[in-house]
Design a protein around this motif. Structure first.
Motif, PDB file in Angstrom:
ATOM      1  N   VAL A 159       0.693  -1.153   0.086  1.00  9.54           N
ATOM      2  CA  VAL A 159      -0.452  -0.383  -0.365  1.00  9.54           C
ATOM      3  C   VAL A 159       0.953   1.379  -0.118  1.00  9.54           C
ATOM      4  O   VAL A 159       0.442   2.204  -0.609  1.00  9.54           O
ATOM      5  N   LEU A 160       2.105   1.065   0.508  1.00 10.30           N
ATOM      6  CA  LEU A 160       2.597   2.780   0.988  1.00 10.30           C
ATOM      7  C   LEU A 160       3.767   2.375  -0.534  1.00 10.30           C
ATOM      8  O   LEU A 160       3.728   3.686  -0.662  1.00 10.30           O
ATOM      9  N   ILE A 161       3.544   1.691  -1.614  1.00  5.54           N
ATOM     10  CA  ILE A 161       4.308   1.071  -2.008  1.00  5.54           C
ATOM     11  C   ILE A 161       3.488   2.209  -2.963  1.00  5.54           C
ATOM     12  O   ILE A 161       3.699   3.395  -3.928  1.00  5.54           O
ATOM     13  N   ALA A 162       2.306   1.630  -3.306  1.00  5.39           N
ATOM     14  CA  ALA A 162       1.392   2.579  -3.530  1.00  5.39           C
ATOM     15  C   ALA A 162       1.365   3.725  -3.543  1.00  5.39           C
ATOM     16  O   ALA A 162       1.176   4.673  -4.608  1.00  5.39           O
ATOM     17  N   SER A 163       1.129   4.444  -2.588  1.00  7.25           N
ATOM     18  CA  SER A 163       1.411   5.966  -2.065  1.00  7.25           C
ATOM     19  C   SER A 163       1.938   6.401  -2.798  1.00  7.25           C
ATOM     20  O   SER A 163       2.433   7.919  -3.729  1.00  7.25           O
ATOM     21  N   ALA A 164       3.443   5.995  -3.066  1.00  6.31           N
ATOM     22  CA  ALA A 164       5.212   6.806  -2.925  1.00  6.31           C
ATOM     23  C   ALA A 164       5.049   6.626  -4.146  1.00  6.31           C
ATOM     24  O   ALA A 164       5.113   8.216  -5.209  1.00  6.31           O
ATOM     25  N   PHE A 165       4.333   6.477  -4.920  1.00  3.88           N
ATOM     26  CA  PHE A 165       4.339   6.109  -6.913  1.00  3.88           C
ATOM     27  C   PHE A 165       2.890   6.691  -6.999  1.00  3.88           C
ATOM     28  O   PHE A 165       2.930   6.387  -8.772  1.00  3.88           O
ATOM     29  N   ALA A 166       2.360   6.262  -6.357  1.00  3.47           N
ATOM     30  CA  ALA A 166       0.735   7.698  -6.505  1.00  3.47           C
ATOM     31  C   ALA A 166       0.644   8.671  -7.270  1.00  3.47           C
ATOM     32  O   ALA A 166       0.129   8.292  -8.585  1.00  3.47           O
ATOM     33  N   CYS A 167       2.055  10.158  -7.671  1.00  3.62           N
ATOM     34  CA  CYS A 167       1.601  10.828  -8.009  1.00  3.62           C
ATOM     35  C   CYS A 167       2.746  11.032  -9.473  1.00  3.62           C
ATOM     36  O   CYS A 167       2.449  12.453  -9.995  1.00  3.62           O
ATOM     37  N   GLY A 168       2.919   9.663  -9.776  1.00  2.92           N
ATOM     38  CA  GLY A 168       4.242   9.618 -10.798  1.00  2.92           C
ATOM     39  C   GLY A 168       5.568  10.577 -10.692  1.00  2.92           C
ATOM     40  O   GLY A 168       5.756  11.377 -11.218  1.00  2.92           O
ATOM     41  N   PRO A 169       6.377   9.977  -9.206  1.00  5.54           N
ATOM     42  CA  PRO A 169       7.233  11.514  -8.988  1.00  5.54           C
ATOM     43  C   PRO A 169       8.757  10.918  -9.931  1.00  5.54           C
ATOM     44  O   PRO A 169       8.583  10.003 -10.404  1.00  5.54           O
ATOM     45  N   GLU A 170       9.456  11.924  -9.825  1.00  2.73           N
ATOM     46  CA  GLU A 170      10.507  11.622 -10.631  1.00  2.73           C
ATOM     47  C   GLU A 170      11.707  10.980  -9.482  1.00  2.73           C
ATOM     48  O   GLU A 170      12.566  10.378 -10.272  1.00  2.73           O
ATOM     49  N   PHE A 171      11.391  11.352  -8.117  1.00  2.00           N
ATOM     50  CA  PHE A 171      12.448  10.918  -8.011  1.00  2.00           C
ATOM     51  C   PHE A 171      11.526  10.286  -5.928  1.00  2.00           C
ATOM     52  O   PHE A 171      10.942  10.775  -5.655  1.00  2.00           O
ATOM     53  N   ILE A 172      12.373   8.792  -5.666  1.00  2.00           N
ATOM     54  CA  ILE A 172      11.128   8.297  -4.706  1.00  2.00           C
ATOM     55  C   ILE A 172      12.484   8.083  -3.791  1.00  2.00           C
ATOM     56  O   ILE A 172      13.716   8.089  -3.658  1.00  2.00           O
ATOM     57  N   ILE A 173      13.087   8.526  -2.122  1.00  4.47           N
ATOM     58  CA  ILE A 173      13.753   7.852  -1.157  1.00  4.47           C
ATOM     59  C   ILE A 173      13.011   6.521  -0.336  1.00  4.47           C
ATOM     60  O   ILE A 173      11.913   6.682   0.131  1.00  4.47           O
ATOM     61  N   ALA A 174      13.743   5.622  -0.724  1.00  7.05           N
ATOM     62  CA  ALA A 174      13.238   3.579   0.387  1.00  7.05           C
ATOM     63  C   ALA A 174      14.472   4.865   1.343  1.00  7.05           C
ATOM     64  O   ALA A 174      15.512   4.053   1.536  1.00  7.05           O
ATOM     65  N   ASP A 175      14.033   4.747   2.388  1.00  7.24           N
ATOM     66  CA  ASP A 175      14.841   4.477   3.419  1.00  7.24           C
ATOM     67  C   ASP A 175      13.855   2.748   4.173  1.00  7.24           C
ATOM     68  O   ASP A 175      13.224   2.436   5.125  1.00  7.24           O
ATOM     69  N   GLU A 176      15.451   1.415   4.159  1.00  8.16           N
ATOM     70  CA  GLU A 176      15.328   0.498   4.401  1.00  8.16           C
ATOM     71  C   GLU A 176      13.846  -0.019   4.259  1.00  8.16           C
ATOM     72  O   GLU A 176      12.857  -0.767   5.614  1.00  8.16           O
ATOM     73  N   PRO A 177      13.072  -0.281   3.112  1.00  3.73           N
ATOM     74  CA  PRO A 177      11.831  -0.488   3.268  1.00  3.73           C
ATOM     75  C   PRO A 177      11.376  -1.781   3.055  1.00  3.73           C
ATOM     76  O   PRO A 177      10.125  -2.494   3.339  1.00  3.73           O
ATOM     77  N   THR A 178      12.491  -3.018   3.428  1.00  2.00           N
ATOM     78  CA  THR A 178      11.751  -4.144   3.853  1.00  2.00           C
ATOM     79  C   THR A 178      12.406  -4.552   4.555  1.00  2.00           C
ATOM     80  O   THR A 178      12.441  -6.206   5.161  1.00  2.00           O
ATOM     81  N   THR A 179      13.543  -4.051   5.545  1.00  2.00           N
ATOM     82  CA  THR A 179      14.208  -4.366   6.728  1.00  2.00           C
ATOM     83  C   THR A 179      12.844  -5.106   7.607  1.00  2.00           C
ATOM     84  O   THR A 179      13.967  -5.781   8.713  1.00  2.00           O
ATOM     85  N   ALA A 180      11.056  -4.454   7.924  1.00  2.00           N
ATOM     86  CA  ALA A 180      10.661  -4.969   8.961  1.00  2.00           C
ATOM     87  C   ALA A 180       9.772  -6.161   8.707  1.00  2.00           C
ATOM     88  O   ALA A 180       9.257  -7.193   9.162  1.00  2.00           O
ATOM     89  N   LEU A 181      10.679  -6.673   7.151  1.00  2.00           N
ATOM     90  CA  LEU A 181       9.973  -7.816   6.820  1.00  2.00           C
ATOM     91  C   LEU A 181      10.336  -9.124   6.639  1.00  2.00           C
ATOM     92  O   LEU A 181      12.217  -8.967   6.849  1.00  2.00           O
ATOM     93  N   ASP A 182       9.320 -10.340   7.121  1.00  2.00           N
ATOM     94  CA  ASP A 182      10.932 -11.782   6.292  1.00  2.00           C
ATOM     95  C   ASP A 182      11.080 -11.967   5.199  1.00  2.00           C
ATOM     96  O   ASP A 182      10.218 -11.342   4.555  1.00  2.00           O
ATOM     97  N   VAL A 183      12.429 -12.306   5.000  1.00  2.00           N
ATOM     98  CA  VAL A 183      13.120 -12.934   3.593  1.00  2.00           C
ATOM     99  C   VAL A 183      12.016 -13.053   2.610  1.00  2.00           C
ATOM    100  O   VAL A 183      12.586 -12.577   1.120  1.00  2.00           O
ATOM    101  N   THR A 184      11.288 -14.061   2.458  1.00  2.00           N
ATOM    102  CA  THR A 184      10.136 -14.440   0.866  1.00  2.00           C
ATOM    103  C   THR A 184       9.506 -12.880   0.756  1.00  2.00           C
ATOM    104  O   THR A 184       9.591 -12.813  -0.601  1.00  2.00           O
ATOM    105  N   VAL A 185       8.739 -11.970   1.645  1.00  2.00           N
ATOM    106  CA  VAL A 185       8.414 -11.447   1.358  1.00  2.00           C
ATOM    107  C   VAL A 185       9.066 -10.253   0.721  1.00  2.00           C
ATOM    108  O   VAL A 185       9.057  -9.509   0.038  1.00  2.00           O
ATOM    109  N   GLN A 186      10.189 -10.115   1.159  1.00  2.00           N
ATOM    110  CA  GLN A 186      11.536  -8.796   1.164  1.00  2.00           C
ATOM    111  C   GLN A 186      11.547  -8.818  -0.207  1.00  2.00           C
ATOM    112  O   GLN A 186      12.057  -8.254  -1.204  1.00  2.00           O
ATOM    113  N   ARG A 187      11.656 -11.030  -0.660  1.00  2.00           N
ATOM    114  CA  ARG A 187      12.427 -10.592  -1.879  1.00  2.00           C
ATOM    115  C   ARG A 187      11.328 -10.047  -3.282  1.00  2.00           C
ATOM    116  O   ARG A 187      11.532  -9.542  -3.751  1.00  2.00           O
TER     117      ARG A 187
END
Ligand SMILES: Nc1ncnc2c1ncn2[C@@H]1O[C@H](COP(=O)(O)OP(=O)(O)OP(=O)(O)O)[C@@H](O)[C@H]1O
Ligand SMILES: [Mg+2]
Length: 292
Positions: A159-187
């Motif tokens: 959902v948050l990825i959808a929200s980050a891309f929602a307005c078609g930005p040129e630039f996104i900062i992803a700060d450890e976006p997968t750290t809180a997830l387990d390995v398969t979901v992370q992939r």
């Protein structure tokens, strides 16, 4: 190659503590640029300085940050807020705290769309459904009616990825976006971010302490150590021949699934101390040159 973001000699203090000590970093349009380094190195502060969301005790004391030709440091707060969400956005580390627990997903997504794109209620709902489909959420209509706690961690991050891309930005900062997830979901999440980024030509500054993640997603990488970039290059260069002693130490401290027997070597304390001394000497030289 065109630079979307250019950080030049950025210095930042929190209270009296120097946190960034002359960061130089350029993110090219359409590329994923990794920012790696151990905990406390200053990765998050680089991202927050760019987005203009620093803690109240933090002060930028020197340097430039240019986004798409705009001088961000001297930009009035209102113009800066105008860029956020529309032209640059963020995928945060912890999806639970980034979503408001009291509102349904639909309300949170459509608020962004109505506010940033000026869409009406119906159009925003339609666009929210499309966005959830893009991040491969099945039954998007049902998810729009749900509250954050009803979703799994991976779903919330989608959902948050959808929200980050929602307005078609040129630039996104992803700060450890997968750290809180387990390995398969992370992939899966990494694959999703890479796919959206490539389809839309978005540039991403991808903050992580995980060299495995860098190998999967980054075009270029900068290694940060105690507030300064110590090495920068293409991901393949960095993996083939790390140059800086700190980068080599970081590799030695990273588990390798292809060489499970290898003993891990923590980053030596002596090396950290020496780098800090180098940094102090460098600062002093710069000050002397400036006052000469
Ligand atoms: N709100 C704050 N108030 C005071 N000091 C802070 C604050 N946030 C960060 N710092 C300090 O600034 C330095 C850099 O922190 P930063 O959060 O950028 O590190 P990081 O590289 O993102 O680490 P991590 O991998 O743990 O997220 C650290 O020494 C940290 O203690
Ligand atoms: Mg951080």
């Amino acid at each position: 190659m065109r630079a979307v973001l250019d950080i030049d000699d950025l210095h930042l203090r929190i209270g009296r503590m120097p946190v960034l000590r002359g960061v130089d970093l350029t993110v090219e349009a359409g590329q994923v640029h990794g920012l790696v380094g151990e905990s406390g190195a200053g990765k998050t502060m680089v991202g927050r300085a760019v987005l203009g969301i620093l803690p109240s005790a933090a002060r930028i004391t020197d340097g430039h940050v240019t986004f798409a030709g705009i001088d961000l440091i001297n930009l009035p707060a209102a113009s800066r807020r105008g860029l956020l969400g529309r032209r640059m956005s963020m995928i945060p580390q912890d999806p639970m705290t980034a979503l408001n627990p009291v509102y349904r997903i639909g309300r949170q997504l459509t608020d962004v769309l109505r506010h940033s794109l000026g869409l009406g209620r119906q159009a925003a709902r339609q666009r929210a459904l499309e966005l959830l489909e893009q991040v491969r959420i099945a039954e998007p209509g049902r998810v729009l009616r749900q509250y954050p706690h009803e979703l799994s961690g991976g779903m919330r991050q989608r959902v948050l990825i959808a929200s980050a891309f929602a307005c078609g930005p040129e630039f996104i900062i992803a700060d450890e976006p997968t750290t809180a997830l387990d390995v398969t979901v992370q992939r899966e999440i990494l694959r999703l971010i890479r796919k959206l980024q490539q389809d839309k030509g978005t540039a991403i500054l991808f903050v992580t302490h995980d060299l495995g993640v860098v190998a999967k997603i980054c075009d270029r990488v900068s290694v940060i150590h105690s507030g300064r970039i110590v090495e920068s290059g293409t991901a393949s260069q960095l993996f083939a021949v790390p140059q800086h002693p700190y980068t080599k130490a970081l590799f030695a401290a990273t588990p390798r699934y292809d060489r499970p027997g290898n003993r891990l070597v923590p980053v030596p304390r002596q090396l950290t101390l020496r780098l800090l001394e180098d940094a102090a000497a460098y600062d002093q030289r710069r000050r002397m040159l400036r006052h000469a």
